[in-house]
Design a protein around this motif. Structure first.
Motif, PDB file in Angstrom:
ATOM      1  N   PHE A   2      -1.232  14.605  -6.571  1.00 30.80           N
ATOM      2  CA  PHE A   2      -0.233  13.547  -6.410  1.00 30.80           C
ATOM      3  C   PHE A   2       0.528  13.718  -5.093  1.00 30.80           C
ATOM      4  O   PHE A   2       0.805  12.736  -4.396  1.00 30.80           O
ATOM      5  CB  PHE A   2       0.737  13.576  -7.593  1.00 30.80           C
ATOM      6  N   ARG A   3       0.843  14.973  -4.751  1.00 27.76           N
ATOM      7  CA  ARG A   3       1.561  15.219  -3.491  1.00 27.76           C
ATOM      8  C   ARG A   3       0.711  14.798  -2.296  1.00 27.76           C
ATOM      9  O   ARG A   3       1.221  14.229  -1.331  1.00 27.76           O
ATOM     10  CB  ARG A   3       1.939  16.692  -3.388  1.00 27.76           C
ATOM     11  N   ARG A   4      -0.593  15.086  -2.360  1.00 25.72           N
ATOM     12  CA  ARG A   4      -1.472  14.682  -1.261  1.00 25.72           C
ATOM     13  C   ARG A   4      -1.576  13.172  -1.182  1.00 25.72           C
ATOM     14  O   ARG A   4      -1.684  12.598  -0.104  1.00 25.72           O
ATOM     15  CB  ARG A   4      -2.860  15.294  -1.447  1.00 25.72           C
ATOM     16  N   LEU A   5      -1.539  12.519  -2.346  1.00 25.34           N
ATOM     17  CA  LEU A   5      -1.642  11.064  -2.371  1.00 25.34           C
ATOM     18  C   LEU A   5      -0.429  10.410  -1.726  1.00 25.34           C
ATOM     19  O   LEU A   5      -0.555   9.497  -0.904  1.00 25.34           O
ATOM     20  CB  LEU A   5      -1.814  10.582  -3.806  1.00 25.34           C
ATOM     21  N   VAL A   6       0.766  10.859  -2.094  1.00 22.96           N
ATOM     22  CA  VAL A   6       1.989  10.221  -1.593  1.00 22.96           C
ATOM     23  C   VAL A   6       2.362  10.706  -0.201  1.00 22.96           C
ATOM     24  O   VAL A   6       3.263  10.133   0.428  1.00 22.96           O
ATOM     25  CB  VAL A   6       3.162  10.459  -2.569  1.00 22.96           C
ATOM     26  N   SER A   7       1.692  11.757   0.294  1.00 21.52           N
ATOM     27  CA  SER A   7       2.026  12.252   1.628  1.00 21.52           C
ATOM     28  C   SER A   7       1.455  11.382   2.731  1.00 21.52           C
ATOM     29  O   SER A   7       1.853  11.507   3.888  1.00 21.52           O
ATOM     30  CB  SER A   7       1.511  13.694   1.795  1.00 21.52           C
ATOM     31  N   SER A   8       0.526  10.499   2.385  1.00 22.70           N
ATOM     32  CA  SER A   8      -0.079   9.614   3.381  1.00 22.70           C
ATOM     33  C   SER A   8       0.521   8.213   3.255  1.00 22.70           C
ATOM     34  O   SER A   8       0.310   7.542   2.240  1.00 22.70           O
ATOM     35  CB  SER A   8      -1.601   9.552   3.178  1.00 22.70           C
ATOM     36  N   PRO A   9       1.256   7.750   4.259  1.00 21.10           N
ATOM     37  CA  PRO A   9       1.847   6.403   4.192  1.00 21.10           C
ATOM     38  C   PRO A   9       0.799   5.307   4.029  1.00 21.10           C
ATOM     39  O   PRO A   9       1.022   4.330   3.308  1.00 21.10           O
ATOM     40  CB  PRO A   9       2.587   6.271   5.528  1.00 21.10           C
ATOM     41  N   THR A  11      -2.131   5.537   2.527  1.00 20.58           N
ATOM     42  CA  THR A  11      -2.634   5.554   1.148  1.00 20.58           C
ATOM     43  C   THR A  11      -1.625   4.907   0.202  1.00 20.58           C
ATOM     44  O   THR A  11      -2.000   4.157  -0.707  1.00 20.58           O
ATOM     45  CB  THR A  11      -2.926   6.988   0.706  1.00 20.58           C
ATOM     46  N   VAL A  12      -0.349   5.210   0.402  1.00 20.45           N
ATOM     47  CA  VAL A  12       0.699   4.604  -0.426  1.00 20.45           C
ATOM     48  C   VAL A  12       0.706   3.091  -0.236  1.00 20.45           C
ATOM     49  O   VAL A  12       0.836   2.331  -1.211  1.00 20.45           O
ATOM     50  CB  VAL A  12       2.073   5.203  -0.080  1.00 20.45           C
ATOM     51  N   PHE A  15      -2.202   1.683  -2.112  1.00 18.99           N
ATOM     52  CA  PHE A  15      -1.928   1.694  -3.556  1.00 18.99           C
ATOM     53  C   PHE A  15      -0.994   0.550  -3.935  1.00 18.99           C
ATOM     54  O   PHE A  15      -1.199  -0.122  -4.958  1.00 18.99           O
ATOM     55  CB  PHE A  15      -1.317   3.033  -3.955  1.00 18.99           C
ATOM     56  N   LEU A  16       0.025   0.304  -3.143  1.00 18.51           N
ATOM     57  CA  LEU A  16       0.972  -0.774  -3.443  1.00 18.51           C
ATOM     58  C   LEU A  16       0.289  -2.136  -3.374  1.00 18.51           C
ATOM     59  O   LEU A  16       0.552  -3.013  -4.207  1.00 18.51           O
ATOM     60  CB  LEU A  16       2.151  -0.718  -2.467  1.00 18.51           C
TER      61      LEU A  16
END
Length: 272
Positions: A2-9, A11-12, A15-16
């Motif tokens: 999860f940390r790796r997922l949200v660390s990339s703007p 990717t976020v 996802f949005l």
């Protein structure tokens, strides 16, 4: 993860975008301000306004409402093509890689036949032969897409089928199919899963392209490619009729691609 997922703007952001698309598809009747197929000649070619956020098309239909309902069609096509072609390609690739020999030769030569044609050209040929409809576009894209998963999974199976834990399973007396589906396949499916997440956007783009040339959804269906096709003749006098469906396709493909890239960085150890 999860940390790796949200660390990339990026990717976020992807996802949005995908999250908004899913919510829009689920609640399309509540979000749309008008009927997507209601014709009102009096209001035709109205520019974006408070009443019609994205304007109206050549027969007075609300473009915003058509795009909202078109989200359902596009996501449905993307989901069904991937969910149908993925297991077919995965199973065939696993069987070819594990058993080898004549089985491998037969499956891979068949795969090569499909891959020898440009994907979109083959899909166009199949859809044209079957007749213009969304169902035929789905079938055409499934036929085009499964060989890619076959090649990916076969390569992964070849890389691990002689690993020590596989040899241990053989020594314990496990039959070949148990080894294949219980040991090898779960450890070789990650690359194909990553490819599947990336393919959602490409499938939606391909379906829109087929509808654009008249082989997919037919009027008055609010499919984005069909909307672009019908707006070609009025592009100079009503720029909004093509701009907003085009932006819908753009952000959908971009969102799925960015999300797929993020999942690849998380699930593929070689990318870490």
């Amino acid at each position: 993860m999860f940390r790796r997922l949200v660390s990339s703007p990026l990717t976020v952001f992807g996802f949005l975008v995908v999250f908004i698309l899913v919510i829009t598809a689920l609640f399309a009747p509540l979000i749309a301000t008008h009927s997507p197929t209601e014709v009102n000649i009096v209001n035709k070619l109205q520019p974006p306004s408070q009443e019609h956020i994205f304007g109206t098309d050549e027969v007075g239909r609300d473009i915003f409402s058509r795009i909202v309902h078109g989200t359902r069609i596009s996501l449905k096509i993307g989901f069904l093509v991937v969910i149908l072609s993925f297991p077919v390609g995965t199973i065939l690739g696993a069987i070819a890689g594990y058993f080898g020999g004549i089985v491998d030769q037969f499956i891979m030569r068949t795969t090569d036949i499909f891959l020898s044609f440009p994907g979109i050209i083959l899909a166009m040929s199949i859809a044209a032969a079957l007749g213009p409809s969304i169902e035929n576009v789905l079938l055409a894209l499934v036929i085009v897409w499964w060989p890619w998963y076959t090649r990916i999974v076969r390569s992964s199976v070849l890389a691990i089928k002689n690993a020590e834990f596989i040899e241990s399973a053989r020594a314990l007396g496990a039959n070949p199919f148990r080894i294949l589906f219980k040991e090898i396949l779960p450890n070789s499916i990650a690359p194909a899963s990553i490819q599947a997440s990336l393919d959602f956007g490409f499938v939606i783009l391909a379906a829109a392209g087929l509808s654009f040339i008249g082989l997919g959804a037919q009027p008055p269906s609010p499919e984005w490619g069909a909307m672009l096709s019908s707006s070609r003749e009025i592009l100079r006098e009503a720029w909004w009729a093509a701009t907003f469906p085009g932006l819908a396709i753009l952000f959908t493909v971009l969102g799925f691609n960015l999300l797929g890239d993020g999942l690849r960085d998380i699930l593929d150890p070689k990318q870490r």
